[in-house]
Write a protein that holds these residues in place. Structure first.
Motif, PDB file in Angstrom:
ATOM      1  N   ALA A 106       0.822  -1.217   0.000  1.00  0.00           N
ATOM      2  CA  ALA A 106       0.000   0.000   0.000  1.00  0.00           C
ATOM      3  C   ALA A 106       0.859   1.270   0.000  1.00  0.00           C
ATOM      4  CB  ALA A 106      -0.942  -0.017   1.189  1.00  0.00           C
ATOM      5  N   GLY A 107       1.935   1.268   0.747  1.00  0.00           N
ATOM      6  CA  GLY A 107       2.772   2.466   0.838  1.00  0.00           C
ATOM      7  C   GLY A 107       3.181   2.953  -0.549  1.00  0.00           C
ATOM      8  N   ALA A 108       3.693   2.032  -1.342  1.00  0.00           N
ATOM      9  CA  ALA A 108       4.170   2.420  -2.678  1.00  0.00           C
ATOM     10  C   ALA A 108       3.006   2.901  -3.551  1.00  0.00           C
ATOM     11  CB  ALA A 108       4.872   1.240  -3.330  1.00  0.00           C
ATOM     12  N   ARG A 109       1.844   2.289  -3.386  1.00  0.00           N
ATOM     13  CA  ARG A 109       0.704   2.682  -4.222  1.00  0.00           C
ATOM     14  C   ARG A 109       0.220   4.101  -3.917  1.00  0.00           C
ATOM     15  NH1 ARG A 109      -3.566  -0.373  -2.995  1.00  0.00           N
ATOM     16  NH2 ARG A 109      -2.485  -1.959  -1.772  1.00  0.00           N
ATOM     17  N   TYR A 110       0.430   4.540  -2.687  1.00  0.00           N
ATOM     18  CA  TYR A 110      -0.093   5.862  -2.300  1.00  0.00           C
ATOM     19  C   TYR A 110       1.003   6.930  -2.227  1.00  0.00           C
ATOM     20  CZ  TYR A 110      -4.555   3.673  -1.288  1.00  0.00           C
ATOM     21  OH  TYR A 110      -5.752   3.002  -1.406  1.00  0.00           O
ATOM     22  N   LYS A 111       2.202   6.578  -2.680  1.00  0.00           N
ATOM     23  CA  LYS A 111       3.301   7.512  -2.417  1.00  0.00           C
ATOM     24  C   LYS A 111       3.158   8.845  -3.144  1.00  0.00           C
ATOM     25  CE  LYS A 111       6.763   6.009  -5.723  1.00  0.00           C
ATOM     26  NZ  LYS A 111       8.120   5.603  -5.918  1.00  0.00           N
ATOM     27  N   SER A 112       2.431   8.827  -4.278  1.00  0.00           N
ATOM     28  CA  SER A 112       2.245  10.103  -4.995  1.00  0.00           C
ATOM     29  C   SER A 112       0.816  10.601  -4.917  1.00  0.00           C
ATOM     30  CB  SER A 112       2.652   9.931  -6.463  1.00  0.00           C
ATOM     31  OG  SER A 112       4.003   9.553  -6.552  1.00  0.00           O
ATOM     32  N   ASP A 113       0.033  10.018  -4.028  1.00  0.00           N
ATOM     33  CA  ASP A 113      -1.378  10.419  -3.937  1.00  0.00           C
ATOM     34  C   ASP A 113      -1.485  11.927  -3.660  1.00  0.00           C
ATOM     35  OD1 ASP A 113      -4.302   9.100  -3.271  1.00  0.00           O
ATOM     36  OD2 ASP A 113      -3.922  11.002  -2.224  1.00  0.00           O
ATOM     37  N   PRO A 114      -2.172  12.659  -4.555  1.00  0.00           N
ATOM     38  CA  PRO A 114      -2.168  14.125  -4.409  1.00  0.00           C
ATOM     39  C   PRO A 114      -2.841  14.629  -3.135  1.00  0.00           C
ATOM     40  CG  PRO A 114      -3.493  13.434  -6.324  1.00  0.00           C
ATOM     41  CD  PRO A 114      -2.852  12.197  -5.773  1.00  0.00           C
ATOM     42  N   LYS A 115      -3.894  13.930  -2.655  1.00  0.00           N
ATOM     43  CA  LYS A 115      -4.567  14.437  -1.442  1.00  0.00           C
ATOM     44  C   LYS A 115      -3.726  14.148  -0.203  1.00  0.00           C
ATOM     45  CE  LYS A 115      -9.237  14.591  -3.113  1.00  0.00           C
ATOM     46  NZ  LYS A 115     -10.193  13.645  -3.632  1.00  0.00           N
ATOM     47  N   ILE A 116      -3.099  12.996  -0.194  1.00  0.00           N
ATOM     48  CA  ILE A 116      -2.211  12.680   0.939  1.00  0.00           C
ATOM     49  C   ILE A 116      -1.054  13.687   0.961  1.00  0.00           C
ATOM     50  CG2 ILE A 116      -0.541  10.972   1.803  1.00  0.00           C
ATOM     51  CD1 ILE A 116      -2.536   8.783   1.030  1.00  0.00           C
ATOM     52  N   ALA A 144      11.716   9.904   1.274  1.00  0.00           N
ATOM     53  CA  ALA A 144      12.499  10.718   0.323  1.00  0.00           C
ATOM     54  C   ALA A 144      11.583  11.207  -0.797  1.00  0.00           C
ATOM     55  CB  ALA A 144      13.660   9.897  -0.235  1.00  0.00           C
ATOM     56  N   HIS A 145      10.702  10.330  -1.244  1.00  0.00           N
ATOM     57  CA  HIS A 145       9.773  10.699  -2.305  1.00  0.00           C
ATOM     58  C   HIS A 145       8.852  11.840  -1.835  1.00  0.00           C
ATOM     59  CE1 HIS A 145       7.540   9.985  -5.994  1.00  0.00           C
ATOM     60  NE2 HIS A 145       6.420  10.065  -5.291  1.00  0.00           N
ATOM     61  N   ALA A 146       8.393  11.730  -0.579  1.00  0.00           N
ATOM     62  CA  ALA A 146       7.503  12.769  -0.038  1.00  0.00           C
ATOM     63  C   ALA A 146       8.187  14.140  -0.089  1.00  0.00           C
ATOM     64  CB  ALA A 146       7.116  12.418   1.404  1.00  0.00           C
ATOM     65  N   TRP A 147       9.451  14.168   0.298  1.00  0.00           N
ATOM     66  CA  TRP A 147      10.163  15.458   0.312  1.00  0.00           C
ATOM     67  C   TRP A 147      10.389  15.974  -1.110  1.00  0.00           C
ATOM     68  CZ3 TRP A 147      10.555  19.311   3.329  1.00  0.00           C
ATOM     69  CH2 TRP A 147      11.514  20.305   3.109  1.00  0.00           C
ATOM     70  N   LYS A 148      10.709  15.053  -2.031  1.00  0.00           N
ATOM     71  CA  LYS A 148      10.944  15.489  -3.417  1.00  0.00           C
ATOM     72  C   LYS A 148       9.655  16.055  -4.022  1.00  0.00           C
ATOM     73  CE  LYS A 148      14.791  12.384  -4.124  1.00  0.00           C
ATOM     74  NZ  LYS A 148      15.111  11.007  -4.479  1.00  0.00           N
ATOM     75  N   LEU A 149       8.513  15.404  -3.704  1.00  0.00           N
ATOM     76  CA  LEU A 149       7.227  15.925  -4.204  1.00  0.00           C
ATOM     77  C   LEU A 149       6.981  17.332  -3.661  1.00  0.00           C
ATOM     78  CD1 LEU A 149       4.538  13.082  -3.907  1.00  0.00           C
ATOM     79  CD2 LEU A 149       5.599  13.994  -5.971  1.00  0.00           C
TER      80      LEU A 149
END
Ligand code: URA
Length: 281
Positions: A106-116, A144-149
């Protein structure tokens, strides 16, 4: 009476509003997140004194009980990492996800979720607005992905985010989860992770202008020593938390005979090393 420090909580803005209005099940679907345990927002300073922003992944059992993130196994490891960089108090820890991820993928599936990301970015904005952050450390790929986004977002572009030194190291419980119960593999992965953490520590120390303490760098060896797993400070937990919650981990586990029961049940037990008065006969 002994004086015990505690975390004053979320009384001041902008954090009070962020805690009053947070995403629920339409953003974090209950099939993929344990939203029944409520959101767990942060650990550390929200009072404008934070110099390091740490990004973790998602809360687990200890965090659901203590209502602060990174207080269990991963939390002690992170605390030790910060201490080696001379950061004992001036940090803020935020997770990629507000709720515990349910299931492996699940983590990977939601990593770019715009509302999250939108809600998480409000925390980054709020923290950067009030604190003299000097560096950002992401533990694990999702963090790391969260910060890059965030850095790419318009709010991130407008904030000081893009100028901040950014350090990405492996997640503290990566060896435990990736070894699949194979002890030798876990030891090898731990040694590998700590070698990467040594590199991260050098980068963090170089980035910090004002650490809480100036200490010579003592790099990790191939495994954690007891001294490298310090207590979670009293000033990070809500008022009245017992001291044993800050010490060794393992005091909270999910339990149950079925997956449904396990989702409902958190067993909190005082560690056996804590002496309790013996019953009188
Ligand atoms: N607990 C957290 O709060 N975050 C992590 O990344 C791991 C455990």
């Amino acid at each position: 009476m002994a004086k015990v420090e505690f975390d004053p909580g979320y009384g001041s803005e902008p954090f009070a509003s962020l805690c009053a209005k947070y995403p629920g099940k339409t953003v974090y679907p209950p099939k993929d997140f344990r939203i029944e345990w409520g959101p767990i927002f942060h650990r550390g300073r929200l009072d404008g004194t934070s110099r390091v922003l740490v990004i973790g992944q998602d809360p687990a059992a200890h965090e659901a009980a203590a209502r602060r993130i990174l207080v269990g196994t991963a939390g002690h490891r992170v605390q030790g990492f910060l201490a080696k960089a001379g950061i004992d108090r001036s940090y803020t820890l935020l997770n990629t996800f507000l709720y515990s991820v349910y299931g492996r993928s699940a983590g990977a599936r939601y990593k770019s979720d715009p509302k999250i990301a939108a809600y998480r970015d409000q925390w980054f904005d709020a923290l950067l607005a009030v604190s003299p952050i000097e560096a950002v450390v992401a533990f694990g790929g999702l963090a790391a992905h969260a910060w890059k986004l965030y850095r790419k977002s318009s709010a991130g572009q407008a904030s000081k985010a893009k100028k901040l030194p950014f350090i990405h190291v492996p997640h503290p419980t990566y060896p435990d989860s990736a070894s699949g119960g194979d002890d030798a593999r876990e030891r090898a992965l731990t040694a590998e992770m700590l070698a990467a953490w040594n590199g991260g520590l050098e980068a963090l120390r170089a980035a910090l202008k004002t650490p809480d303490a100036v200490r010579g760098l003592r790099p990790y060896g191939r495994s954690f020593t007891a001294a490298e797993l310090p207590e979670i400070p009293a000033f990070d937990l809500p008022a009245g938390c017992p001291a044993w919650m800050r010490g060794e981990d393992g005091w909270a586990v999910r339990a149950g005979a079925t997956t449904g029961e396990k989702r409902r049940t958190l067993v909190v037990a005082i560690p056996p090393s804590v002496r309790l008065p013996q019953p009188e006969h």
